[in-house]
Write an enzyme that holds these catalytic residues in place. Structure first.
Site, short mmCIF file in Angstrom:
data_model
loop_
_atom_site.label_atom_id
_atom_site.label_comp_id
_atom_site.label_asym_id
_atom_site.label_seq_id
_atom_site.Cartn_x
_atom_site.Cartn_y
_atom_site.Cartn_z
N TYR A 142 0.82 -1.22 0.00
CA TYR A 142 0.00 0.00 0.00
C TYR A 142 0.86 1.27 0.00
O TYR A 142 0.40 2.33 -0.35
CB TYR A 142 -0.94 0.04 1.21
CG TYR A 142 -2.03 -1.03 1.19
CD1 TYR A 142 -2.21 -1.83 0.08
CD2 TYR A 142 -2.85 -1.22 2.28
CE1 TYR A 142 -3.18 -2.81 0.06
CE2 TYR A 142 -3.85 -2.20 2.27
CZ TYR A 142 -4.00 -2.99 1.15
OH TYR A 142 -4.96 -3.96 1.13
N LYS A 191 3.49 -15.44 2.42
CA LYS A 191 3.39 -16.22 1.17
C LYS A 191 4.82 -16.55 0.77
O LYS A 191 5.29 -16.24 -0.34
CB LYS A 191 2.64 -15.36 0.12
CG LYS A 191 2.27 -16.08 -1.15
CD LYS A 191 1.18 -17.11 -0.99
CE LYS A 191 0.96 -17.83 -2.30
NZ LYS A 191 0.25 -19.11 -2.16
N ASP A 223 -2.99 -18.24 1.75
CA ASP A 223 -4.15 -18.94 1.14
C ASP A 223 -4.67 -20.00 2.10
O ASP A 223 -5.89 -20.16 2.28
CB ASP A 223 -3.78 -19.53 -0.23
CG ASP A 223 -2.38 -20.14 -0.28
OD1 ASP A 223 -1.62 -19.96 0.69
OD2 ASP A 223 -2.06 -20.80 -1.28
N ASP A 247 -5.24 -6.84 5.84
CA ASP A 247 -6.46 -6.14 5.44
C ASP A 247 -7.54 -7.18 5.12
O ASP A 247 -8.68 -7.10 5.59
CB ASP A 247 -6.13 -5.30 4.18
CG ASP A 247 -7.22 -4.30 3.86
OD1 ASP A 247 -8.21 -4.24 4.60
OD2 ASP A 247 -7.08 -3.58 2.85
N ASP A 251 -10.72 -8.70 7.91
CA ASP A 251 -12.14 -8.61 7.53
C ASP A 251 -12.79 -9.98 7.58
O ASP A 251 -13.92 -10.13 8.05
CB ASP A 251 -12.29 -8.04 6.11
CG ASP A 251 -12.58 -6.55 6.14
OD1 ASP A 251 -12.24 -5.92 7.16
OD2 ASP A 251 -13.16 -6.04 5.16
#
Ligand code: NAD
Length: 359
Positions: A142, A191, A223, A247, A251
Site C-alpha cells: 500500500y 506467502k 491462502d 487487510d 475482515d
C-alpha cells in the site's frame, strides 16, 4: 489520574456511537477516580464541510498532543463524488502516517450470547471465538512504489511489496508481546513459497521468536490461513501479518463473528500511544436515527484502557458490562433476533453504564 483524549466523532453514525462511549468513559472515570479530558476535533466529511480539508492541521496537532485518539467513523454519501485524494476516508490514512501508527490490532471476538449471528456451523464455534489479528499498517504494497508504464502489451501498472527488516521486527514484537498476554500462541501469515518479501518476513519473525521462548510460533501461507479461518478458526489465537494480507484476513476474521457493530480496533505507535475506533464505517443509512450499535465503539474504549493506559481492571469491567447487557437479552437492530429486546443506540449506552454501576 488525568488522561487527555482527542475525540474525533467524524461522520454518519460516528457521532452517535462516540456519544455513548463518552457516557461510558465518564462512568468509568467516576467509578475509578480517573479524569478523562476530551478535546473534540474534526476529520472526514465534517472537516471538509467546515474547513475544506478532511484532515485539518489543528486536528493532527491536537491528536499528537493527546495521550490517545478516539475516532468514530468518517465518510458518507454526501462526499462520494469527490476525487479519491479529497475523500473523507483520506483522513484515516493521514492520521496513521502523521501519528506513526504501524500496528493494527483487530480482535475478532464472538460473544457466546451472539453465536446465532455467526455464519459458521455451531460445532465449529462452540465456546465462542477469540482471535486477534495484528496487521502491519504503514508498509508493504500500500505504501510501496507504484505507477504505470507502457509495454508492448499495452499499459501496465505495478505496486511494489517491500518490507525492511526493521518494519517486520517492530510488528513482530507487538505480536509476540500480545501473545504473551494471551495464550502464548502466534501464527505468522505470509506467502513465503512465492514472495521474496515474505521470505524476509518469515526469517525476521523466526529471529524475534528466540526472545520469546514461551510463545509457540507457527507459520502459515496466506491462502491456507484464509481457508483455515472458516474451517477451524479455534486453532488461531494471535495472527501477525503484512498490511495487504492483514487487510483481507482481518475482515474475514471479523465477519465470521457475524456482527460488524460489535468489533473494536486499535492502531498503535511506538510506546503506548494509539488510535482507537470501531471497525465499521459511518453507516449513512442509519446515521442519526438512534439505530447504530455502539458496542464496537465502547469496546474500542476498553482497548484504549488496556493498551494505552494500562488500566486492565477498567478494561475488564467494560467488557464484562457489554457481556452482561447481551446476557440480559438487549439487542440493537443489527444483532436482533426473535425473543430479544430491541433497543436503540442511546438505550444501549445507558444499559452499559448501568451495568458498570451495578458490577
Ligand atoms: P459501513 O460499515 O458503514 O456499513 C455497512 C453496513 O453495516 C450498513 O448496512 C450499516 O448500516 C451497517 N452497520 C455498520 N456499523 C453499524 C453499527 N455500529 N450498528 C449497526 N449497523 C451498522 O460500511 P460502508 O457502507 O461500506 O461504508 C459507509 C461509509 O463509511 C463509506 O463512506 C466508507 O468509505 C466509510 N468507511 C469508513 C471507515 C472508517 O471511518 N474507519 C471504515 C469503513 C468504511
Amino acid at each position: 489520574m488525568n488522561y487527555n483524549i482527542a475525540l474525533v466523532p467524524g461522520d454518519g453514525i460516528g457521532p452517535d456511537v462516540t456519544a455513548e462511549s463518552v457516557k461510558v468513559m465518564d462512568k468509568v472515570g467516576e467509578k475509578y477516580g480517573h479524569k478523562f479530558q476530551f478535546t473534540t476535533v474534526l476529520a472526514g466529511g465534517a472537516a471538509i464541510d467546515a474547513e475544506g480539508t478532511c484532515l485539518p492541521r489543528n486536528t493532527v496537532d491536537v491528536c499528537k498532543n493527546s495521550d490517545a485518539v478516539f475516532l468514530g467513523a468518517v465518510g458518507g454519501w454526501k462526499w462520494d463524488t469527490l476525487p479519491g485524494d479529497q475523500r473523507p476516508e483520506r483522513a484515516i490514512l493521514g492520521l496513521r502516517k502523521e501519528l506513526g501508527l504501524f500496528a493494527n490490532l483487530r480482535p475478532a471476538l464472538l460473544f457466546e450470547e451472539l453465536a446465532g449471528a455467526c455464519p459458521l456451523k455451531a460445532e465449529i464455534i462452540e465456546g465462542g471465538l477469540d482471535i486477534v489479528v495484528v496487521r502491519e499498517l504503514t508498509g508493504g504494497i500500500y505504501f510501496g512504489e507504484k505507477g504505470y508504464k507502457n509495454t508492448e502489451l499495452g499499459r501496465a501498472a505495478y505496486d511494489v511489496e517491500q518490507y525492511s527488516e526493521e518494519e517486520v521486527k517492530r510488528i513482530a514484537v507487538v505480536a509476540f508481546d500480545m501473545a504473551m498476554k494471551r495464550n502464548k500462541k502466534l501464527i505468522s501469515v505470509d506467502k513465503a513459497n512465492v514472495l521474496e518479501s515474505s521470505r524476509l518476513w518469515r526469517s525476521v519473525v523466526t529471529e524475534i521468536a528466540k526472545g520469546y521462548p514461551e510463545v509457540a510460533l507457527n507459520h502459515m501461507y496466506v491462502d491456507n490461513a484464509a481457508m483455515q479461518l472458516v474451517r477451524d478458526p479455534k486453532q488461531f489465537d494471535v495472527i501477525v501479518t503484512s498490511n495487504l494480507f492483514g487487510d483481507i484476513l482481518s475482515d474475514e476474521a471479523s465477519m465470521i463473528t457475524g456482527s460488524i457493530g460489535m468489533l473494536p480496533s486499535a492502531s498503535l505507535a511506538k510506546g503506548n500511544f494509539g488510535l482507537y475506533e470501531p471497525i465499521h464505517g459511518s453507516a449513512p443509512d442509519i446515521a442519526g436515527q438512534n439505530k447504530a450499535n455502539p458496542m464496537a465503539s465502547i469496546l474500542s474504549f476498553a482497548m484504549m484502557m488496556r493498551y494505552t493506559f494500562g488500566l486492565t481492571n477498567e478494561a475488564d469491567e467494560i467488557e464484562k458490562a457489554v457481556k452482561s447487557v447481551l446476557g440480559k437479552g438487549c439487542r440493537t437492530a443489527d444483532i436482533m433476533s426473535p425473543g430479544y429486546e430491541l433497543i436503540g443506540t442511546k438505550e444501549m449506552g445507558d444499559r452499559i453504564v448501568k451495568a458498570i454501576d451495578e458490577q
